[in-house]
Each structure stands twice: as C-alpha cells, then as structure tokens.
Write a protein that holds these residues in place. Structure first.
Motif, short mmCIF file in Angstrom:
data_model
loop_
_atom_site.label_atom_id
_atom_site.label_comp_id
_atom_site.label_asym_id
_atom_site.label_seq_id
_atom_site.Cartn_x
_atom_site.Cartn_y
_atom_site.Cartn_z
N ALA A 195 0.85 -1.19 0.00
CA ALA A 195 0.00 0.00 0.00
C ALA A 195 0.88 1.23 0.00
O ALA A 195 1.86 1.30 0.74
CB ALA A 195 -0.91 0.00 1.23
N ILE A 196 0.54 2.20 -0.80
CA ILE A 196 1.37 3.40 -0.92
C ILE A 196 1.51 4.11 0.42
O ILE A 196 2.51 4.74 0.71
CB ILE A 196 0.83 4.34 -2.04
N ASN A 197 0.50 3.98 1.29
CA ASN A 197 0.57 4.62 2.61
C ASN A 197 1.12 3.68 3.69
O ASN A 197 1.07 4.00 4.87
CB ASN A 197 -0.81 5.13 3.02
N GLY A 198 1.63 2.53 3.27
CA GLY A 198 2.23 1.60 4.21
C GLY A 198 3.58 2.12 4.72
O GLY A 198 3.99 3.24 4.41
N THR A 199 4.26 1.29 5.48
CA THR A 199 5.54 1.67 6.05
C THR A 199 6.67 1.33 5.08
O THR A 199 6.75 0.20 4.60
CB THR A 199 5.78 0.91 7.38
N GLU A 200 7.52 2.31 4.81
CA GLU A 200 8.71 2.07 4.00
C GLU A 200 9.78 1.47 4.90
O GLU A 200 9.87 1.79 6.07
CB GLU A 200 9.23 3.37 3.40
N GLY A 232 -6.23 0.07 -6.21
CA GLY A 232 -5.75 -0.16 -4.85
C GLY A 232 -6.53 -1.26 -4.15
O GLY A 232 -7.32 -1.97 -4.76
N GLN A 275 1.33 -3.24 6.53
CA GLN A 275 1.23 -2.59 5.23
C GLN A 275 2.62 -2.14 4.83
O GLN A 275 3.29 -1.44 5.58
CB GLN A 275 0.26 -1.41 5.27
N SER A 321 5.18 -0.35 2.00
CA SER A 321 5.26 0.60 0.90
C SER A 321 6.65 0.56 0.28
O SER A 321 7.65 0.45 0.98
CB SER A 321 4.97 2.02 1.39
N LYS A 375 6.55 6.41 -2.74
CA LYS A 375 5.38 7.14 -3.23
C LYS A 375 5.18 7.03 -4.74
O LYS A 375 4.20 7.50 -5.28
CB LYS A 375 5.49 8.63 -2.85
N THR A 391 4.11 5.54 -8.26
CA THR A 391 3.11 4.62 -8.75
C THR A 391 3.80 3.75 -9.79
O THR A 391 4.38 4.27 -10.74
CB THR A 391 1.93 5.38 -9.41
#
Length: 159
Positions: free
Chosen positions: A77-82, A112, A124, A126, A129, A131
């Motif tokens: 998920a793009i808003n997950g943890t990197e 998504g 989650q 990531s 950011k 795409t």
C-alpha cells in the motif's frame, strides 16, 4: 517456509514473467513460492467513488478468499511503512523465528486495495510514493524477498 503472492490481474508481459520465474527459482533454496492471480474487475477511466469502492470490494473478496487465518499478511500500500532492505530482511527473520512460516504478500488492482483487505493485513508495506505498474511491482517484490533471504544468509548479493 511458504511465501505466497496474491495479485490482482494476469501477467501479460513475457519479460516480467521471465524475471519472476528467475526469482522464484532462486528463492526455491530458501522457501516455497506461490503466485496466485485473482481476476481484476473492469474499471473504465471515469468511475464514481461508489463504483470505485465496488470494484475494490469485488477484487478484495477474491483476494481474501485466497488468504487463510494462519498466514501473516503484508498488503502493499502506498501509505504503508517504508523499510530498508535490511529492515525487511530482519522482519522476515523475526517472523519466521516466532512461528510465522506462511507469509503472504498482496498486490491490489489499479484502484488499490479494499478496506477489508487492509484491515486483514498484519502489516502494510510501501515501496515509496511512486506509482508502479502492478506487473512491475511483482518483479520488484520478488527481488526484495530474494534480497531479504540473501541478507539473512550473509550473502554478498545484496551489496
């Protein structure tokens, strides 16, 4: 150890399929890897919010049907943890040390992941950011899983 990737849509590009097959072969010395594709919903360019939610929900139901209760689930998920590759490797090592031998990674469709899938996920993840095309994300994910195993086996591959 079992690694499962549950992904939305079919992989059409032969070069992506070849790259994934190569990583699956490399990973076979560490774990079993399984790729499960679920059908994507047709989603025209101009959808209302309600229609987008319907598409996500239908794809989400298909995804969740492929996930069992005992699996540790990562939703991309793009808003997950990197994470760094080293931190990801450590997380995989910790999970397996503490009894999680079935890890599942979920890559959603073009709209998504449904809230129900994100809720089911234990974590989650990531990759930033950007795409990326979902087919390419499969390759990147397989490479990072392989890199994690190589880091955990003190191999020079990851340098």
């Amino acid at each position: 150890m079992n690694i499962k990737l549950v992904v939305v849509g079919k992989l059409k590009e032969k070069y992506f399929a070849a790259a994934i097959a190569e990583y699956q072969k490399r990973l076979s010395r560490f774990c079993k890897v399984k790729m499960i594709e679920v059908r994507d919903e047709k989603a025209p360019e101009s959808l209302s919010s309600a229609e987008m939610e319907q598409v996500q929900a239908k794809e989400g139901d298909r995804i969740l049907a492929k996930v069992s209760e005992r699996e540790y689930v990562f939703a991309l998920a793009i808003n997950g943890t990197e994470r760094t590759s080293e931190a990801f490797a450590q997380q995989i090592k910790d999970l397996t040390t503490y009894g999680h031998s079935d890890l599942t990674f979920i890559i959603g469709g073009s709209l998504g992941l449904a809230p129900a899938v994100l809720k089911r996920a234990d974590d989650q993840l990531s990759f930033g950011k950007f795409t990326l095309p979902h087919q390419l994300m499969r390759v990147v994910l397989c490479e990072q899983i392989y890199r994690a195993f190589m880091i955990n086996s003190n191999s020079p591959y990851h340098k």
